[in-house]
Write an enzyme that holds these catalytic residues in place. Structure first.
Site, PDB file in Angstrom:
ATOM      1  N   GLU A  65       5.284   1.084  -1.226  1.00 31.67           N
ATOM      2  CA  GLU A  65       6.643   0.609  -1.507  1.00 31.67           C
ATOM      3  C   GLU A  65       6.818  -0.838  -1.069  1.00 31.67           C
ATOM      4  O   GLU A  65       5.970  -1.410  -0.381  1.00 31.67           O
ATOM      5  CB  GLU A  65       7.658   1.505  -0.793  1.00 31.67           C
ATOM      6  N   ASN A  66       7.951  -1.396  -1.479  1.00 33.98           N
ATOM      7  CA  ASN A  66       8.278  -2.777  -1.171  1.00 33.98           C
ATOM      8  C   ASN A  66       9.794  -2.876  -1.075  1.00 33.98           C
ATOM      9  O   ASN A  66      10.493  -2.186  -1.804  1.00 33.98           O
ATOM     10  CB  ASN A  66       7.728  -3.674  -2.300  1.00 33.98           C
ATOM     11  N   ALA A  67      10.289  -3.746  -0.216  1.00 29.77           N
ATOM     12  CA  ALA A  67      11.735  -3.917  -0.076  1.00 29.77           C
ATOM     13  C   ALA A  67      12.371  -4.328  -1.400  1.00 29.77           C
ATOM     14  O   ALA A  67      13.524  -3.990  -1.671  1.00 29.77           O
ATOM     15  CB  ALA A  67      12.057  -4.946   1.004  1.00 29.77           C
ATOM     16  N   TYR A  69      12.431  -3.110  -4.499  1.00 30.24           N
ATOM     17  CA  TYR A  69      12.038  -1.794  -5.011  1.00 30.24           C
ATOM     18  C   TYR A  69      11.144  -1.767  -6.252  1.00 30.24           C
ATOM     19  O   TYR A  69      10.167  -1.040  -6.270  1.00 30.24           O
ATOM     20  CB  TYR A  69      13.278  -0.918  -5.241  1.00 30.24           C
ATOM     21  N   CYS A  74       3.264   3.575  -7.548  1.00 29.05           N
ATOM     22  CA  CYS A  74       2.997   4.987  -7.286  1.00 29.05           C
ATOM     23  C   CYS A  74       1.517   5.230  -7.002  1.00 29.05           C
ATOM     24  O   CYS A  74       0.644   4.482  -7.464  1.00 29.05           O
ATOM     25  CB  CYS A  74       3.409   5.831  -8.485  1.00 29.05           C
ATOM     26  N   GLU A  76      -0.515   7.503  -8.171  1.00 32.26           N
ATOM     27  CA  GLU A  76      -1.335   7.782  -9.350  1.00 32.26           C
ATOM     28  C   GLU A  76      -1.793   6.495 -10.028  1.00 32.26           C
ATOM     29  O   GLU A  76      -2.953   6.370 -10.445  1.00 32.26           O
ATOM     30  CB  GLU A  76      -0.545   8.632 -10.358  1.00 32.26           C
ATOM     31  N   CYS A 113       5.558  10.831 -12.092  1.00 26.60           N
ATOM     32  CA  CYS A 113       6.759  10.270 -12.718  1.00 26.60           C
ATOM     33  C   CYS A 113       6.445   9.829 -14.147  1.00 26.60           C
ATOM     34  O   CYS A 113       5.283   9.811 -14.569  1.00 26.60           O
ATOM     35  CB  CYS A 113       7.289   9.102 -11.897  1.00 26.60           C
TER      36      CYS A 113
END
Length: 161
Positions: A65-67, A69, A74, A76, A113
Site C-alpha cells: 500500500e501507499n498513502a 491510495y 495487490c 496477485e 479483485c
C-alpha cells in the site's frame, strides 16, 4: 427480441490445505508466509500470493500500500508482474491467494479483485493455457477455479483494440 444466456462456472471446494495436491499445498503455504510481508498500514488487510511456474519454480507477491491510495499494488499483480519480468517465457500453472485482516479472522475464501482478474486474464491469454487459481481467507475452505475465465467470463482483451 432479447435472448437470455446463462453463464455458469464450476468451483472446487477443499475443506483444508491438506486436501490439496502436494505441490499446491506448498504453494498455499508460500502464499501464507508471503502474506506476512504485506505492507498494509492503511487497510490492515494483508494478502499473499504464490505462483507455480511450469519449471516448478515458485514466485511470490504481497500487497504493497501507499498513502497515495491508487499507488499501491495487490499481491496477485506483484507476483504475476514479477513472473513476467523475471520468467517471461515460463507458463504460469497455478496461483494461490490468501488474505487476513487485523480487525477479524477471515474464514471464507477471498478471491482476487477486478483489476487483478483483468491482469491475470492477460497472462492467461498470452500463454494460451489456463491458470488454476486457489484462494482462501486466513482459515477455512479453499476454492479452486480451473481458469481465470471462471472469475472473469466476459473479460476485455486485445481483440477489442
Amino acid at each position: 427480441m432479447s435472448k437470455k444466456t446463462k453463464i455458469e462456472i464450476q468451483l472446487e471446494i477443499f475443506e483444508s490445505i491438506s486436501e490439496l495436491p502436494t505441490n499446491i499445498q506448498e504453494l498455499m503455504k508460500r502464499a501464507q508466509q508471503t502474506r506476512d510481508t504485506a505492507y498494509a498500514p492503511y487497510s490492515n488487510f494483508s494478502v499473499g500470493a504464490a505462483i507455480l511456474l511450469e519449471s516448478g519454480e515458485i514466485t511470490v507477491g504481497s500487497n504493497q500500500e501507499n498513502a497515495a491510495y491508487p499507488s499501491g499494488l495487490c499481491a496477485e499483480r506483484v507476483a504475476v508482474f514479477h513472473c513476467g519480468a523475471v520468467y517471461p517465457n515460463q507458463t504460469i500453472k497455478a496461483l494461490a491467494i490468501t488474505a487476513s485482516s487485523i480487525h477479524h479472522q477471515l474464514n471464507q475464501p477471498i478471491g482476487p479483485c477486478g483489476a487483478c482478474r483483468q491482469s491475470l486474464s492477460e497472462y492467461e491469454q498470452r500463454q494460451n493455457s489456463p491458470i488454476a487459481i486457489y484462494f482462501m481467507g486466513e482459515t477455512g475452505n479453499i476454492v479452486k477455479v480451473a481458469s481465470v475465465k471462471d472469475l472473469l467470463p466476459l473479460g476485455f482483451d486485445a481483440k477489442y483494440l
